[in-house]
Design a protein around this motif. Structure first.
Motif, mmCIF file in Angstrom:
data_model
loop_
_atom_site.group_PDB
_atom_site.id
_atom_site.type_symbol
_atom_site.label_atom_id
_atom_site.label_comp_id
_atom_site.label_asym_id
_atom_site.label_seq_id
_atom_site.Cartn_x
_atom_site.Cartn_y
_atom_site.Cartn_z
ATOM 1 N N LEU A 45 0.699 10.927 4.072
ATOM 2 C CA LEU A 45 0.768 9.511 3.728
ATOM 3 C C LEU A 45 -0.614 8.912 3.588
ATOM 4 C CD1 LEU A 45 3.832 8.412 5.760
ATOM 5 C CD2 LEU A 45 3.526 8.303 3.333
ATOM 6 N N PHE A 46 -1.547 9.318 4.453
ATOM 7 C CA PHE A 46 -2.911 8.811 4.312
ATOM 8 C C PHE A 46 -3.473 9.206 2.958
ATOM 9 C CE2 PHE A 46 -2.436 7.475 8.323
ATOM 10 C CZ PHE A 46 -2.959 8.173 9.389
ATOM 11 N N ALA A 47 -3.204 10.458 2.551
ATOM 12 C CA ALA A 47 -3.757 10.924 1.287
ATOM 13 C C ALA A 47 -3.129 10.179 0.119
ATOM 14 C CB ALA A 47 -3.524 12.430 1.131
ATOM 15 N N VAL A 48 -1.804 10.076 0.133
ATOM 16 C CA VAL A 48 -1.126 9.489 -1.017
ATOM 17 C C VAL A 48 -1.378 8.002 -1.100
ATOM 18 C CG1 VAL A 48 1.114 8.980 -1.964
ATOM 19 C CG2 VAL A 48 0.643 11.239 -1.141
ATOM 20 N N ALA A 49 -1.286 7.305 0.033
ATOM 21 C CA ALA A 49 -1.469 5.856 -0.013
ATOM 22 C C ALA A 49 -2.924 5.503 -0.244
ATOM 23 C CB ALA A 49 -0.975 5.224 1.281
ATOM 24 N N ALA A 70 -10.535 6.033 2.480
ATOM 25 C CA ALA A 70 -10.001 4.671 2.594
ATOM 26 C C ALA A 70 -8.599 4.676 3.177
ATOM 27 C CB ALA A 70 -10.000 4.003 1.224
ATOM 28 N N GLY A 71 -7.786 5.619 2.713
ATOM 29 C CA GLY A 71 -6.405 5.672 3.192
ATOM 30 C C GLY A 71 -6.334 5.904 4.683
ATOM 31 N N THR A 72 -7.130 6.869 5.169
ATOM 32 C CA THR A 72 -7.102 7.146 6.601
ATOM 33 C C THR A 72 -7.574 5.937 7.395
ATOM 34 O OG1 THR A 72 -7.671 9.409 6.084
ATOM 35 C CG2 THR A 72 -7.845 8.741 8.366
ATOM 36 N N PRO A 125 1.077 2.413 -6.992
ATOM 37 C CA PRO A 125 1.444 3.814 -6.803
ATOM 38 C C PRO A 125 0.261 4.763 -6.815
ATOM 39 C CG PRO A 125 1.984 3.086 -8.999
ATOM 40 C CD PRO A 125 1.557 1.882 -8.256
ATOM 41 N N ASN A 126 -0.834 4.364 -7.474
ATOM 42 C CA ASN A 126 -1.960 5.274 -7.474
ATOM 43 C C ASN A 126 -2.719 5.260 -6.181
ATOM 44 O OD1 ASN A 126 -1.762 6.481 -9.931
ATOM 45 N ND2 ASN A 126 -2.739 4.792 -11.000
ATOM 46 N N GLY A 127 -2.300 4.427 -5.257
ATOM 47 C CA GLY A 127 -2.982 4.390 -3.979
ATOM 48 C C GLY A 127 -3.889 3.182 -3.911
ATOM 49 N N ILE A 128 -4.499 3.008 -2.781
ATOM 50 C CA ILE A 128 -5.331 1.825 -2.575
ATOM 51 C C ILE A 128 -6.627 1.958 -3.371
ATOM 52 C CG2 ILE A 128 -6.514 0.485 -0.836
ATOM 53 C CD1 ILE A 128 -4.498 1.494 1.154
ATOM 54 N N VAL A 129 -7.184 3.169 -3.387
ATOM 55 C CA VAL A 129 -8.456 3.373 -4.063
ATOM 56 C C VAL A 129 -8.211 4.184 -5.319
ATOM 57 C CG1 VAL A 129 -10.717 4.392 -3.879
ATOM 58 C CG2 VAL A 129 -9.660 3.354 -1.890
ATOM 59 N N SER A 168 7.541 7.105 -13.085
ATOM 60 C CA SER A 168 6.567 7.406 -12.056
ATOM 61 C C SER A 168 6.283 8.884 -12.042
ATOM 62 C CB SER A 168 7.131 7.005 -10.710
ATOM 63 O OG SER A 168 8.253 7.788 -10.440
ATOM 64 N N ARG A 169 5.194 9.212 -11.438
ATOM 65 C CA ARG A 169 4.832 10.608 -11.355
ATOM 66 C C ARG A 169 5.637 11.313 -10.288
ATOM 67 N NH1 ARG A 169 -0.598 9.926 -10.353
ATOM 68 N NH2 ARG A 169 -0.127 7.813 -10.925
ATOM 69 N N PHE A 170 5.409 12.574 -10.192
ATOM 70 C CA PHE A 170 6.221 13.483 -9.420
ATOM 71 C C PHE A 170 6.346 13.082 -7.950
ATOM 72 C CE2 PHE A 170 8.087 17.261 -8.197
ATOM 73 C CZ PHE A 170 7.352 17.921 -7.246
ATOM 74 N N HIS A 171 5.250 12.642 -7.362
ATOM 75 C CA HIS A 171 5.283 12.496 -5.916
ATOM 76 C C HIS A 171 5.815 11.146 -5.473
ATOM 77 C CE1 HIS A 171 1.417 10.674 -7.016
ATOM 78 N NE2 HIS A 171 1.626 9.897 -5.996
ATOM 79 N N GLU A 172 5.911 10.191 -6.392
ATOM 80 C CA GLU A 172 6.223 8.842 -5.913
ATOM 81 C C GLU A 172 7.616 8.673 -5.334
ATOM 82 O OE1 GLU A 172 5.055 5.878 -8.724
ATOM 83 O OE2 GLU A 172 3.303 7.068 -9.233
ATOM 84 N N PRO A 173 8.684 9.177 -5.983
ATOM 85 C CA PRO A 173 9.994 9.009 -5.334
ATOM 86 C C PRO A 173 10.057 9.697 -3.972
ATOM 87 C CG PRO A 173 10.270 9.665 -7.609
ATOM 88 C CD PRO A 173 8.827 9.835 -7.295
ATOM 89 N N ILE A 174 9.350 10.826 -3.840
ATOM 90 C CA ILE A 174 9.386 11.517 -2.548
ATOM 91 C C ILE A 174 8.730 10.651 -1.473
ATOM 92 C CG2 ILE A 174 8.612 13.550 -1.320
ATOM 93 C CD1 ILE A 174 8.720 15.086 -3.840
#
Lengths: 285, 292
Positions: free
Chosen positions: A217-221, A232-234, A267-271, B91-97
Motif C-alpha cells: 500500500l505504501f508503494a501503490v499509494a 513519499a508514500g511511506t 490512482p497514480n499515487g500521491i507522487v 483503470s490499470r491492472f492494479h487499481e481494482p485490486i
C-alpha cells in the motif's frame, strides 16, 4: 546521538527508514510488471541469519548484514530460476511468492533453531541504526534515480509495458527478471537486518501477509511511476496513524477510508511524474 | 483405518467450505476479471450481522435473512461507487485490486469497532451443533457435514450450468472475454456487472451461514484469512475454472486435515502452501487452467 533525539522520535524515524527500504524492495518488481510479493520472506531470511550470526558468533554488525544479504541473494537466485517460466503479469507469481514467504514464516515458527513460537530474543542492539538506516535510504534513492534513468531501467519499464515487444527489441527477459528479484531481495534483507538489530527480538508473526499489505500500500499509494513514490508514500502513510493517535480506535477506519479516496481519485499515487515536474518548476524558477 | 476415513470426511467438509469461498472469487474473476478481495469480508459480514440480529431479537433465521440482504446491498454499493468508476476510467491492472484490499481493510476495522468490541462473536448452539450422525461404512457423517458438502456441490454445479448453458450466463462470459465487443453485440454490460455482484453477494451470504455453523464463532480478521485461502485455491486451480476450484478446495482441505493429524498443527499452512507452490511451478496456469 541519543541525547539529541528523543526515544520515540528516534524509533519513528528508524521505522520510517526501514519501511522505505522495504517499500523500495516491493516497488522495483512492480515497476517491472511482476507482482512479486515474497519480500517478507527475504526480510525474514536477512533478519534471522544476521541475528543468528550476531548473537551466536558475535559478528560485528557489518559482517552480519553482509551475511544476511548474501543468504537472501542466494535464495532469491535459487527460487527465481524456476519462476522464470511465469509470464510478467501472470497471477501465478503472487501466489507462488506468497507461498514462499508463508513457508519461510512457518519454518521460522516451528524450528527451535529460530526460537520456535517464543521468538528469537537478545540480539545485540546496534546503536547507530538511525544514521545508518537513513544513509542507506539516501544511497538507495540515489541508486534508483541512476538505475531508472539508465538503459537497464528503461529495459525494466519496457518489460512492464509489453513483455513480448520488449523481448523482440532485444531485452533479455530472464536476466532482467532475475536482476529485479535479486535487487528486491537485497533490499528486503537490508530491511530485515536493520529491523532485527533495532528491535533486538524477532517473532515469526512479524513477517506476515499484514506486513506485505502495508508495504504494498505504501508503494501503490505513494506513486508507482517515480522513485520518490515509495519515499513519499511511506512517510505519509506511516505518519498518518501516528498523528491521529487521539482518534484512538477509529484510526484504522479512517486510514482505510483515506486509502479508498486515494485509489479512487488519485490512482497514480500521491507522487506522480507530473507532480515532480511541477515541484521542480516551482523550486527552480 | 477408521482414523484415516474419519479425517477424510473432516477434510472433505473443510475443503467444501474452502471451495465455497474460492467459488465466490472464481465467479467474480470469470465475469469481470476482477479479484474481489473483499469477498471474505462479505462472508464475515453475514456472520456478524446475523449474530447481531440474533442478539437483538433471539431469532436466528431473521439474522440469516438480514445478513444476506445487507451483504447483497453492500456488494451493490461496492460495485456502484467503486468498481464501476474504475472500469469507466479504464483503470490499470492494479487499481481494482488495491480498491478491493482497501474496502476489505475498512470492513475489517468496522467489524472490530461495531460488533462485540472486536471480541470473537460466538454463535448459538442451535446452529453449531452437529446434528444427527449417520454411519456409512467405516466412518460417521454428521448432519452438518452433509449440509456443507451438498451446498458446495449445488453451488458448484449450479454456477457451471448457469454460466455455460443459460442465456444470461453466456452473456456474463461474453462480458468477461471482451466487454466492448459484448456491448456492441447488445449485451447490457452495466447490468451484467450488477448481476454479477448481486450473485456473488448472495453466495457470500450462503457461505457465511454455513461457516457460522462450521466454525462456531467469528472474529474480525477471519475475512482476511478466508480471502487469502480463497484466492490461493482459485489460482491453484486455474482462474476461471469452477470445477477446478471445487476439486482443489476439497484437496486443500484434505491436505490440511491430514497434516494436522499426522504431522502437527503448526505445519498446516506450510504444507498446504508447499503443495501449491510445487504444483504451480510445474503448471503455472493452475491445475485446471486453460489459457495462459
Amino acid at each position: 546521538m541519543e541525547g539529541i533525539i528523543s526515544g520515540r522520535l528516534e524509533s519513528i524515524l528508524v521505522f520510517i527508514a526501514i519501511y522505505i527500504i522495504l517499500t523500495f524492495s516491493v516497488w522495483i518488481p512492480f515497476r517491472a510488471g511482476l507482482l512479486w510479493v515474497a519480500q517478507p520472506g527475504y526480510m525474514a531470511i536477512g533478519a534471522y541469519i544476521s541475528a543468528m550470526t550476531s548473537r551466536e558468533w558475535g559478528f560485528p554488525f557489518i559482517l552480519s548484514m553482509l551475511l544476511g544479504v548474501a543468504c537472501s541473494v542466494a535464495v532469491a537466485i535459487i527460487f527465481g530460476i524456476p519462476c522464470l517460466r511465469f509470464k510478467t503479469r501472470a497471477l501465478g507469481i503472487p501466489i507462488v511468492s506468497i507461498g514462499f514467504f508463508e513457508i519461510v514464516r512457518v519454518c521460522a515458527h516451528n524450528f527451535p533453531l529460530f526460537g520456535g513460537s517464543m521468538g528469537y530474543p537478545n540480539i545485540p542492539f546496534f546503536s547507530h541504526t538511525l544514521p545508518v538506516s537513513w544513509f542507506l535510504v539516501l544511497i538507495i534513492v540515489w541508486f534508483m534515480s541512476r538505475l531508472m534513468n539508465s538503459r537497464l531501467g528503461r529495459a525494466i519499464e519496457a518489460m512492464h509495458d509489453d513483455e513480448e515487444a520488449a523481448a523482440s527489441l532485444g531485452v533479455n527477459l530472464n536476466v532482467i527478471k532475475l536482476l529485479v528479484w535479486v535487487l528486491s531481495s537485497i533490499l528486503a534483507a537490508l530491511g530485515g537486518v536493520l529491523y532485527a538489530h533495532y528491535i533486538t527480538y524477532l517473532k515469526s508473526t512479524v513477517f506476515s501477509f499484514h506486513l506485505l499489505v502495508s508495504i504494498c500500500l505504501f508503494a501503490v499509494a505513494g506513486g508507482m511511476t517515480t522513485y520518490w513514490g515509495p519515499v513519499a508514500g511511506t512517510i505519509i502513510l506511516w505518519l498518518l496513524p501516528e498523528l491521529t493517535r487521539e482518534l484512538a480506535q477509529w484510526r484504522g477506519t479512517i486510514y482505510s477510508c483515506i486509502l479508498i479516496i486515494i485509489i479512487l481519485f488519485r490512482p497514480n499515487g500521491i507522487v506522480t511524474k507530473n507532480f515532480i515536474i511541477r515541484i521542480k518548476a516551482a523550486i527552480f524558477h | 483405518m477408521e482414523l484415516i476415513a474419519a479425517q477424510l470426511v473432516n477434510g472433505i467438509t473443510l475443503g467444501s467450505t474452502y471451495a465455497l469461498v474460492a467459488l465466490g472469487f472464481t465467479f467474480v474473476y470469470s465475469v469481470l476479471k476482477l479479484l474481489q478481495l473483499a469477498h471474505g469480508e462479505l462472508i464475515v459480514a453475514t456472520m456478524y450481522i446475523a449474530w447481531q440480529v440474533y442478539e437483538w431479537t433471539g431469532n436466528m433465521v431473521l439474522g440469516f435473512v438480514a445478513g444476506m440482504i445487507i451483504v447483497i446491498i453492500l456488494s451493490l454499493l461496492m460495485e456502484r461507487f467503486g468498481f464501476r468508476y474504475l472500469r469507466q476510467r479504464q483503470s490499470r491492472f492494479h487499481e481494482p485490486i488495491v480498491l478491493a484490499i482497501a474496502i476489505a481493510m475498512l470492513l475489517t476495522e468496522l467489524f472490530a469497532q461495531l460488533f462485540n468490541s472486536g471480541e470473537p462473536a460466538p454463535f448459538p448452539s442451535s446452529i453449531t451443533s452437529y446434528g444427527a450422525a449417520f454411519n456409512i461404512g467405516l466412518t460417521t457423517f454428521t448432519e452438518k457435514d452433509i449440509y456443507i458438502i451438498i451446498t458446495a456441490l449445488i453451488v458448484l454445479f449450479g454456477f457451471t450450468f448457469f454460466l455455460n448453458s443459460t442465456k444470461h450466463g453466456r452473456a456474463l462470459r461474453a462480458v468477461a472475454v471482451d466487454w466492448k465487443i459484448a456491448r456492441l453485440l447488445g449485451i447490457p454490460v452495466e447490468r451484467a456487472a450488477i448481476m454479477c455482484f448481486i450473485i456473488s453477494g448472495a453466495l457470500a451470504g450462503v457461505t457465511g451461514i454455513l461457516l457460522e455453523a462450521y466454525l462456531g464463532s467469528s472474529y474480525p480478521s477471519l475475512g482476511g484469512s478466508l480471502s487469502f485461502k480463497g484466492i490461493a485455491i482459485m489460482l491453484f486451480a486455474g482462474a476461471g475454472s469452477f470445477i477446478g476450484a471445487g476439486i482443489m478446495g476439497v484437496t486443500l482441505g484434505i491436505i490440511e486435515v491430514m497434516t494436522l493429524q499426522f504431522i502437527g498443527g503448526a505445519w498446516r499452512n506450510g504444507v498446504a502452501f508447499a503443495a501449491i507452490i510445487i504444483v504451480l511451478m510445474f503448471r503455472p496456469q493452475g491445475v485446471f487452467g486453460t489459457k495462459y
